[in-house]
Scaffold this motif. Structure first.
Motif, PDB file in Angstrom:
ATOM      1  N   GLN A   6      -9.443  20.715  -7.502  1.00 21.41           N
ATOM      2  CA  GLN A   6      -9.230  20.048  -8.784  1.00 21.41           C
ATOM      3  C   GLN A   6      -8.777  18.599  -8.609  1.00 21.41           C
ATOM      4  OE1 GLN A   6      -9.397  22.036 -12.026  1.00 21.41           O
ATOM      5  NE2 GLN A   6      -7.691  23.417 -11.688  1.00 21.41           N
ATOM      6  N   VAL A   7      -9.146  17.785  -9.590  1.00 24.27           N
ATOM      7  CA  VAL A   7      -8.836  16.350  -9.534  1.00 24.27           C
ATOM      8  C   VAL A   7      -8.079  15.936 -10.797  1.00 24.27           C
ATOM      9  CG1 VAL A   7      -9.838  14.042  -9.435  1.00 24.27           C
ATOM     10  CG2 VAL A   7     -10.946  15.931  -8.212  1.00 24.27           C
ATOM     11  N   ALA A   8      -6.994  15.197 -10.615  1.00 21.86           N
ATOM     12  CA  ALA A   8      -6.229  14.691 -11.761  1.00 21.86           C
ATOM     13  C   ALA A   8      -6.260  13.170 -11.785  1.00 21.86           C
ATOM     14  CB  ALA A   8      -4.786  15.187 -11.694  1.00 21.86           C
ATOM     15  N   PHE A   9      -6.227  12.627 -12.998  1.00 19.68           N
ATOM     16  CA  PHE A   9      -6.237  11.169 -13.230  1.00 19.68           C
ATOM     17  C   PHE A   9      -4.978  10.885 -14.050  1.00 19.68           C
ATOM     18  CE2 PHE A   9      -7.384   7.460 -15.764  1.00 19.68           C
ATOM     19  CZ  PHE A   9      -8.277   6.711 -15.006  1.00 19.68           C
ATOM     20  N   VAL A  10      -4.044  10.129 -13.486  1.00 18.49           N
ATOM     21  CA  VAL A  10      -2.751   9.926 -14.151  1.00 18.49           C
ATOM     22  C   VAL A  10      -2.519   8.436 -14.372  1.00 18.49           C
ATOM     23  CG1 VAL A  10      -0.249  10.252 -13.977  1.00 18.49           C
ATOM     24  CG2 VAL A  10      -1.794  11.986 -13.037  1.00 18.49           C
ATOM     25  N   THR A  11      -2.363   8.030 -15.647  1.00 19.70           N
ATOM     26  CA  THR A  11      -2.028   6.623 -15.907  1.00 19.70           C
ATOM     27  C   THR A  11      -0.499   6.482 -15.989  1.00 19.70           C
ATOM     28  OG1 THR A  11      -1.969   6.603 -18.343  1.00 19.70           O
ATOM     29  CG2 THR A  11      -4.144   6.445 -17.294  1.00 19.70           C
ATOM     30  N   GLY A  12      -0.021   5.285 -15.662  1.00 19.97           N
ATOM     31  CA  GLY A  12       1.431   5.081 -15.593  1.00 19.97           C
ATOM     32  C   GLY A  12       2.008   5.810 -14.390  1.00 19.97           C
ATOM     33  N   ALA A  13       1.171   6.024 -13.372  1.00 19.88           N
ATOM     34  CA  ALA A  13       1.567   6.851 -12.225  1.00 19.88           C
ATOM     35  C   ALA A  13       2.544   6.145 -11.287  1.00 19.88           C
ATOM     36  CB  ALA A  13       0.328   7.281 -11.440  1.00 19.88           C
ATOM     37  N   GLY A  14       2.780   4.855 -11.506  1.00 21.37           N
ATOM     38  CA  GLY A  14       3.651   4.102 -10.605  1.00 21.37           C
ATOM     39  C   GLY A  14       5.132   4.315 -10.850  1.00 21.37           C
ATOM     40  N   SER A  15       5.498   5.022 -11.909  1.00 25.29           N
ATOM     41  CA  SER A  15       6.929   5.111 -12.249  1.00 25.29           C
ATOM     42  C   SER A  15       7.193   6.319 -13.147  1.00 25.29           C
ATOM     43  CB  SER A  15       7.330   3.820 -12.984  1.00 25.29           C
ATOM     44  OG  SER A  15       8.676   3.859 -13.421  1.00 25.29           O
ATOM     45  N   LEU A  34      -4.069   7.697  -8.905  1.00 27.27           N
ATOM     46  CA  LEU A  34      -2.811   7.119  -9.400  1.00 27.27           C
ATOM     47  C   LEU A  34      -3.156   5.793 -10.066  1.00 27.27           C
ATOM     48  CD1 LEU A  34      -0.908   7.533  -6.018  1.00 27.27           C
ATOM     49  CD2 LEU A  34      -0.589   9.011  -8.013  1.00 27.27           C
ATOM     50  N   VAL A  35      -3.098   5.754 -11.390  1.00 27.65           N
ATOM     51  CA  VAL A  35      -3.571   4.582 -12.136  1.00 27.65           C
ATOM     52  C   VAL A  35      -2.375   3.856 -12.742  1.00 27.65           C
ATOM     53  CG1 VAL A  35      -5.047   3.866 -14.059  1.00 27.65           C
ATOM     54  CG2 VAL A  35      -5.720   5.820 -12.626  1.00 27.65           C
ATOM     55  N   ASP A  36      -2.287   2.561 -12.467  1.00 31.51           N
ATOM     56  CA  ASP A  36      -1.172   1.779 -13.025  1.00 31.51           C
ATOM     57  C   ASP A  36      -1.559   0.303 -12.986  1.00 31.51           C
ATOM     58  OD1 ASP A  36       2.082   2.727 -13.333  1.00 31.51           O
ATOM     59  OD2 ASP A  36       1.678   0.573 -13.308  1.00 31.51           O
ATOM     60  N   ARG A  37      -0.955  -0.492 -13.877  1.00 37.68           N
ATOM     61  CA  ARG A  37      -1.261  -1.928 -13.834  1.00 37.68           C
ATOM     62  C   ARG A  37      -0.376  -2.660 -12.823  1.00 37.68           C
ATOM     63  NH1 ARG A  37       1.139  -4.306 -19.512  1.00 37.68           N
ATOM     64  NH2 ARG A  37       3.279  -3.721 -19.116  1.00 37.68           N
ATOM     65  N   ASP A  38       0.722  -2.014 -12.402  1.00 41.60           N
ATOM     66  CA  ASP A  38       1.650  -2.648 -11.463  1.00 41.60           C
ATOM     67  C   ASP A  38       1.234  -2.276 -10.035  1.00 41.60           C
ATOM     68  OD1 ASP A  38       3.891  -3.151  -9.759  1.00 41.60           O
ATOM     69  OD2 ASP A  38       5.139  -3.311 -11.559  1.00 41.60           O
ATOM     70  N   VAL A  39       0.652  -3.263  -9.340  1.00 44.91           N
ATOM     71  CA  VAL A  39       0.078  -2.990  -8.017  1.00 44.91           C
ATOM     72  C   VAL A  39       1.161  -2.593  -7.013  1.00 44.91           C
ATOM     73  CG1 VAL A  39      -1.180  -4.052  -6.096  1.00 44.91           C
ATOM     74  CG2 VAL A  39      -1.909  -4.471  -8.453  1.00 44.91           C
ATOM     75  N   GLU A  40       2.293  -3.262  -7.082  1.00 51.33           N
ATOM     76  CA  GLU A  40       3.363  -2.966  -6.129  1.00 51.33           C
ATOM     77  C   GLU A  40       3.864  -1.519  -6.307  1.00 51.33           C
ATOM     78  OE1 GLU A  40       6.223  -6.159  -6.130  1.00 51.33           O
ATOM     79  OE2 GLU A  40       7.637  -4.843  -5.077  1.00 51.33           O
ATOM     80  N   LEU A  41       4.135  -1.150  -7.572  1.00 47.49           N
ATOM     81  CA  LEU A  41       4.599   0.222  -7.838  1.00 47.49           C
ATOM     82  C   LEU A  41       3.523   1.242  -7.468  1.00 47.49           C
ATOM     83  CD1 LEU A  41       6.342   0.036 -11.379  1.00 47.49           C
ATOM     84  CD2 LEU A  41       7.431   0.284  -9.131  1.00 47.49           C
ATOM     85  N   GLY A  42       2.284   0.914  -7.766  1.00 49.27           N
ATOM     86  CA  GLY A  42       1.186   1.850  -7.488  1.00 49.27           C
ATOM     87  C   GLY A  42       1.021   2.088  -5.997  1.00 49.27           C
TER      88      GLY A  42
END
Ligand SMILES: NC(=O)c1ccc[n+]([C@@H]2O[C@H](COP(=O)([O-])OP(=O)(O)OC[C@H]3O[C@@H](n4cnc5c(N)ncnc54)[C@H](O)[C@@H]3O)[C@@H](O)[C@H]2O)c1
Length: 248
Positions: A6-15, A34-42
């Motif tokens: 199974q595959v999951a797609f999670v936005t806001g995954a950096g925090s 792991l989807v996030d706009r913050d590259v460092e956190l991601g």
């Protein structure tokens, strides 16, 4: 409960809640985008969670449709499909009463919390239609169910998430795509700590039924259940996970 394929797609995954849910998916055997706009956190999250299983950070600003489309394409290119999506990317914006509301704050909050979530669902659903089904959970809030003085713009965006979830659930339940929302109460995350002081937290908890903050992992467990076959007949539901905060 292991789901090796199974595959999951999670936005806001950096925090915070998104990260805890990505962790829970990995620990149940999912591969995770792991989807996030913050590259460092991601990137940091990918390095931390990588020991639990196969995860890949994908940079994406959910308020930009082409960025969302590329993120879904990148996840599918990497893992082949998306079985479960959790849309947790969100911001709380500036607090204040309606008479002081700013157009700028309204646009920022709505663009991420509501329009961004709609873009995510749109492209996740297109993928799920092509592969024969899936499950989506949208992150609303207790502020999506009841009013919150001083947070009207945020509350409006989260009420919108509940409405979008219910409507999309009706559109796609016959296509084997179950769409639900989770409504967290007061959860101990970086967002909470950034915006609510320890003194205010104490005040809020004094009149709260449970008297404590929830943990991000407690939201993650609800999301995992909603995405699992154990919830196979649950669609269009907004599940409160708030220690009783919104009980009438
Ligand atoms: N913490 C709470 O008490 C609480 C309560 C109810 C609902 N929520 C909701 O839960 C979700 C997660 O909140 P949290 O407390 O974990 O916050 P957080 O700030 O700890 O994490 C949010 C993550 O979303 C990412 N993000 C923000 N805007 C983005 C965008 N445009 N594109 C992609 N990623 C973006 C951030 O970079 C961050 O990694 C939000 O939707 C929030 O509204 C939180």
């Amino acid at each position: 409960m292991s789901n090796p394929s199974q595959v999951a797609f999670v936005t806001g995954a950096g925090s915070g809640i998104g990260q805890a849910t990505a962790r829970a998916f990995l620990s149940r055997g999912y591969s995770v985008a792991l989807v996030d706009r913050d590259v460092e956190l991601g990137q940091k999250t990918q390095a931390e969670l990588g020991e639990l299983g196969d995860c890949t950070f994908i940079a994406c600003d959910v308020s930009d449709e082409s960025s969302v489309e590329h993120a879904v394409e990148a996840a599918v290119a990497r893992y082949g499909r998306i079985d479960a999506a959790f849309n947790a990317a969100g911001i709380n914006g500036d607090p204040g009463p309606v008479a002081e509301a700013s157009s700028d704050n309204w646009d920022r909050v709505m663009n991420v919390n509501l329009k961004g979530l709609m873009f995510c669902m749109k492209h996740q659903i297109r993928q799920m239609l092509g592969q024969g089904g899936g499950a989506i959970v949208n992150c609303a809030s207790s502020a999506g169910l009841v009013g919150v003085a001083g947070l009207s713009t945020y509350a409006a965006s989260k009420h919108g998430v509940v409405g979008l979830t219910r409507s999309a659930a009706l559109e796609y339940v016959r296509s084997n795509i179950r769409i639900n929302a989770v409504c967290p109460g007061m959860i101990d995350t970086p967002m909470w700590r950034r915006s609510i002081s320890p003194e205010l937290t104490e005040q809020l908890l004094a009149s709260d039924p449970s008297g404590r903050l929830g943990q991000p992992s407690e939201i993650a467990e609800a999301v995992l259940w909603l995405c699992s076959s154990a919830a196979s007949f649950v669609a269009g539901h907004a599940l409160s996970v708030d220690g009783g905060m919104t009980v009438d």
